[in-house]
Write a protein that holds these residues in place. Structure first.
Motif, PDB file in Angstrom:
ATOM      1  N   MET A  46       7.950 -19.849  48.314  1.00 35.16           N
ATOM      2  CA  MET A  46       7.902 -18.916  47.192  1.00 35.16           C
ATOM      3  C   MET A  46       6.889 -19.430  46.181  1.00 35.16           C
ATOM      4  O   MET A  46       6.704 -20.633  46.044  1.00 35.16           O
ATOM      5  CB  MET A  46       9.306 -18.875  46.558  1.00 35.16           C
ATOM      6  N   SER A  47       6.266 -18.515  45.472  1.00 37.17           N
ATOM      7  CA  SER A  47       5.328 -18.957  44.446  1.00 37.17           C
ATOM      8  C   SER A  47       6.083 -19.669  43.330  1.00 37.17           C
ATOM      9  O   SER A  47       7.240 -19.339  43.034  1.00 37.17           O
ATOM     10  CB  SER A  47       4.539 -17.771  43.870  1.00 37.17           C
ATOM     11  N   TYR A  48       5.409 -20.619  42.717  1.00 34.13           N
ATOM     12  CA  TYR A  48       6.003 -21.353  41.603  1.00 34.13           C
ATOM     13  C   TYR A  48       6.350 -20.392  40.466  1.00 34.13           C
ATOM     14  O   TYR A  48       7.413 -20.488  39.864  1.00 34.13           O
ATOM     15  CB  TYR A  48       5.032 -22.439  41.116  1.00 34.13           C
ATOM     16  N   LYS A  49       5.472 -19.426  40.205  1.00 33.64           N
ATOM     17  CA  LYS A  49       5.716 -18.469  39.126  1.00 33.64           C
ATOM     18  C   LYS A  49       6.982 -17.668  39.378  1.00 33.64           C
ATOM     19  O   LYS A  49       7.788 -17.454  38.475  1.00 33.64           O
ATOM     20  CB  LYS A  49       4.531 -17.523  38.938  1.00 33.64           C
ATOM     21  N   LYS A  50       7.178 -17.207  40.607  1.00 35.46           N
ATOM     22  CA  LYS A  50       8.379 -16.431  40.921  1.00 35.46           C
ATOM     23  C   LYS A  50       9.627 -17.287  40.731  1.00 35.46           C
ATOM     24  O   LYS A  50      10.625 -16.824  40.166  1.00 35.46           O
ATOM     25  CB  LYS A  50       8.321 -15.885  42.343  1.00 35.46           C
ATOM     26  N   ALA A  51       9.591 -18.523  41.194  1.00 32.69           N
ATOM     27  CA  ALA A  51      10.739 -19.424  41.031  1.00 32.69           C
ATOM     28  C   ALA A  51      11.007 -19.682  39.554  1.00 32.69           C
ATOM     29  O   ALA A  51      12.155 -19.654  39.101  1.00 32.69           O
ATOM     30  CB  ALA A  51      10.498 -20.740  41.774  1.00 32.69           C
ATOM     31  N   TRP A  52       9.950 -19.937  38.805  1.00 37.82           N
ATOM     32  CA  TRP A  52      10.072 -20.178  37.366  1.00 37.82           C
ATOM     33  C   TRP A  52      10.680 -18.955  36.676  1.00 37.82           C
ATOM     34  O   TRP A  52      11.563 -19.081  35.820  1.00 37.82           O
ATOM     35  CB  TRP A  52       8.698 -20.516  36.795  1.00 37.82           C
ATOM     36  N   ASP A  53      10.213 -17.747  37.052  1.00 40.21           N
ATOM     37  CA  ASP A  53      10.749 -16.511  36.478  1.00 40.21           C
ATOM     38  C   ASP A  53      12.236 -16.349  36.804  1.00 40.21           C
ATOM     39  O   ASP A  53      13.018 -15.888  35.966  1.00 40.21           O
ATOM     40  CB  ASP A  53       9.968 -15.291  36.972  1.00 40.21           C
ATOM     41  N   MET A  54      12.632 -16.717  38.017  1.00 40.41           N
ATOM     42  CA  MET A  54      14.037 -16.624  38.406  1.00 40.41           C
ATOM     43  C   MET A  54      14.898 -17.566  37.564  1.00 40.41           C
ATOM     44  O   MET A  54      15.975 -17.185  37.095  1.00 40.41           O
ATOM     45  CB  MET A  54      14.197 -16.928  39.900  1.00 40.41           C
ATOM     46  N   VAL A  55      14.432 -18.784  37.385  1.00 37.38           N
ATOM     47  CA  VAL A  55      15.171 -19.759  36.571  1.00 37.38           C
ATOM     48  C   VAL A  55      15.277 -19.267  35.129  1.00 37.38           C
ATOM     49  O   VAL A  55      16.352 -19.321  34.517  1.00 37.38           O
ATOM     50  CB  VAL A  55      14.511 -21.159  36.637  1.00 37.38           C
ATOM     51  N   ASN A  56      14.180 -18.769  34.591  1.00 38.65           N
ATOM     52  CA  ASN A  56      14.209 -18.243  33.222  1.00 38.65           C
ATOM     53  C   ASN A  56      15.180 -17.074  33.092  1.00 38.65           C
ATOM     54  O   ASN A  56      15.898 -16.964  32.105  1.00 38.65           O
ATOM     55  CB  ASN A  56      12.811 -17.828  32.763  1.00 38.65           C
ATOM     56  N   ASP A  57      15.201 -16.200  34.089  1.00 38.00           N
ATOM     57  CA  ASP A  57      16.116 -15.062  34.062  1.00 38.00           C
ATOM     58  C   ASP A  57      17.563 -15.533  34.084  1.00 38.00           C
ATOM     59  O   ASP A  57      18.400 -15.040  33.316  1.00 38.00           O
ATOM     60  CB  ASP A  57      15.838 -14.126  35.240  1.00 38.00           C
ATOM     61  N   LEU A  58      17.866 -16.496  34.952  1.00 39.60           N
ATOM     62  CA  LEU A  58      19.224 -17.040  34.998  1.00 39.60           C
ATOM     63  C   LEU A  58      19.608 -17.655  33.657  1.00 39.60           C
ATOM     64  O   LEU A  58      20.700 -17.411  33.138  1.00 39.60           O
ATOM     65  CB  LEU A  58      19.344 -18.099  36.107  1.00 39.60           C
ATOM     66  N   ASN A  59      18.716 -18.458  33.112  1.00 33.81           N
ATOM     67  CA  ASN A  59      19.002 -19.137  31.845  1.00 33.81           C
ATOM     68  C   ASN A  59      19.123 -18.161  30.677  1.00 33.81           C
ATOM     69  O   ASN A  59      19.949 -18.367  29.785  1.00 33.81           O
ATOM     70  CB  ASN A  59      17.930 -20.180  31.535  1.00 33.81           C
ATOM     71  N   ASN A  60      18.323 -17.103  30.672  1.00 34.51           N
ATOM     72  CA  ASN A  60      18.305 -16.173  29.547  1.00 34.51           C
ATOM     73  C   ASN A  60      19.393 -15.107  29.625  1.00 34.51           C
ATOM     74  O   ASN A  60      19.932 -14.702  28.600  1.00 34.51           O
ATOM     75  CB  ASN A  60      16.940 -15.499  29.413  1.00 34.51           C
ATOM     76  N   ARG A  61      19.714 -14.645  30.822  1.00 34.38           N
ATOM     77  CA  ARG A  61      20.695 -13.561  30.953  1.00 34.38           C
ATOM     78  C   ARG A  61      22.104 -14.055  31.233  1.00 34.38           C
ATOM     79  O   ARG A  61      23.066 -13.314  31.046  1.00 34.38           O
ATOM     80  CB  ARG A  61      20.263 -12.601  32.060  1.00 34.38           C
ATOM     81  N   GLY A  62      22.235 -15.284  31.701  1.00 37.88           N
ATOM     82  CA  GLY A  62      23.557 -15.820  31.980  1.00 37.88           C
ATOM     83  C   GLY A  62      24.281 -16.198  30.694  1.00 37.88           C
ATOM     84  O   GLY A  62      23.671 -16.313  29.632  1.00 37.88           O
ATOM     85  N   PRO A  63      25.591 -16.425  30.790  1.00 32.53           N
ATOM     86  CA  PRO A  63      26.360 -16.801  29.604  1.00 32.53           C
ATOM     87  C   PRO A  63      26.014 -18.203  29.099  1.00 32.53           C
ATOM     88  O   PRO A  63      26.215 -18.514  27.935  1.00 32.53           O
ATOM     89  CB  PRO A  63      27.807 -16.724  30.070  1.00 32.53           C
ATOM     90  N   GLU A  64      25.485 -19.026  30.008  1.00 29.74           N
ATOM     91  CA  GLU A  64      25.027 -20.378  29.680  1.00 29.74           C
ATOM     92  C   GLU A  64      23.816 -20.671  30.562  1.00 29.74           C
ATOM     93  O   GLU A  64      23.599 -20.015  31.572  1.00 29.74           O
ATOM     94  CB  GLU A  64      26.106 -21.431  29.982  1.00 29.74           C
ATOM     95  N   ALA A  65      23.080 -21.704  30.208  1.00 30.94           N
ATOM     96  CA  ALA A  65      21.930 -22.099  31.028  1.00 30.94           C
ATOM     97  C   ALA A  65      22.411 -22.617  32.386  1.00 30.94           C
ATOM     98  O   ALA A  65      23.443 -23.276  32.484  1.00 30.94           O
ATOM     99  CB  ALA A  65      21.119 -23.170  30.315  1.00 30.94           C
ATOM    100  N   PHE A  66      21.642 -22.306  33.418  1.00 25.39           N
ATOM    101  CA  PHE A  66      21.912 -22.783  34.769  1.00 25.39           C
ATOM    102  C   PHE A  66      21.130 -24.061  35.070  1.00 25.39           C
ATOM    103  O   PHE A  66      21.585 -24.905  35.826  1.00 25.39           O
ATOM    104  CB  PHE A  66      21.500 -21.720  35.804  1.00 25.39           C
TER     105      PHE A  66
END
Length: 113
Positions: A46-66
């Motif tokens: 997977m591209s680094y950007k896509k992985a980074w975007d996924m992590v940011n989405d989890l951290n920003n939309r989740g109830p707590e950081a992942f």
């Protein structure tokens, strides 16, 4: 003879959009193993950007950081799962195992078709 398959995928949605599923679970597992979003993305192809975007989405939309991210440094950045991220991943993996067990039962039933 016809080919038969039973497939089930589990996704968690937030606000009518996908939030967590098999790909993100794999990404978190690989981040846990490698301590790096970059290394995890390479293993997944997977591209680094896509992985980074996924992590940011989890951290920003989740109830707590992942994932806790640390940028730069002599050896580059690092990433580790938070306690919340580890527990969430573990619970998702347990759910996935239950689903696989159900799929196996369904495949056993389908053998008689």
């Amino acid at each position: 003879m016809s080919q038969k398959k039973l497939k089930v995928r589990c996704w968690i949605e937030l606000d009518d959009s996908r939030f967590f599923g098999p790909g993100r679970a794999e990404l978190l597992e690989l981040i846990s193993i490698h301590g790096s979003v970059s290394k995890a993305s390479k293993v997944m192809g997977m591209s680094y950007k896509k992985a980074w975007d996924m992590v940011n989405d989890l951290n920003n939309r989740g109830p707590e950081a992942f994932v806790t991210l640390q940028k730069g440094g002599q050896k580059g950045g690092s990433a580790i799962l938070t306690d919340f991220g580890r527990k969430f991943l573990h619970r998702y993996q347990k759910l996935d195992e239950k689903l696989k067990s159900i799929i196996k039962e369904g495949e056993d039933i389908m053998e008689n078709l």
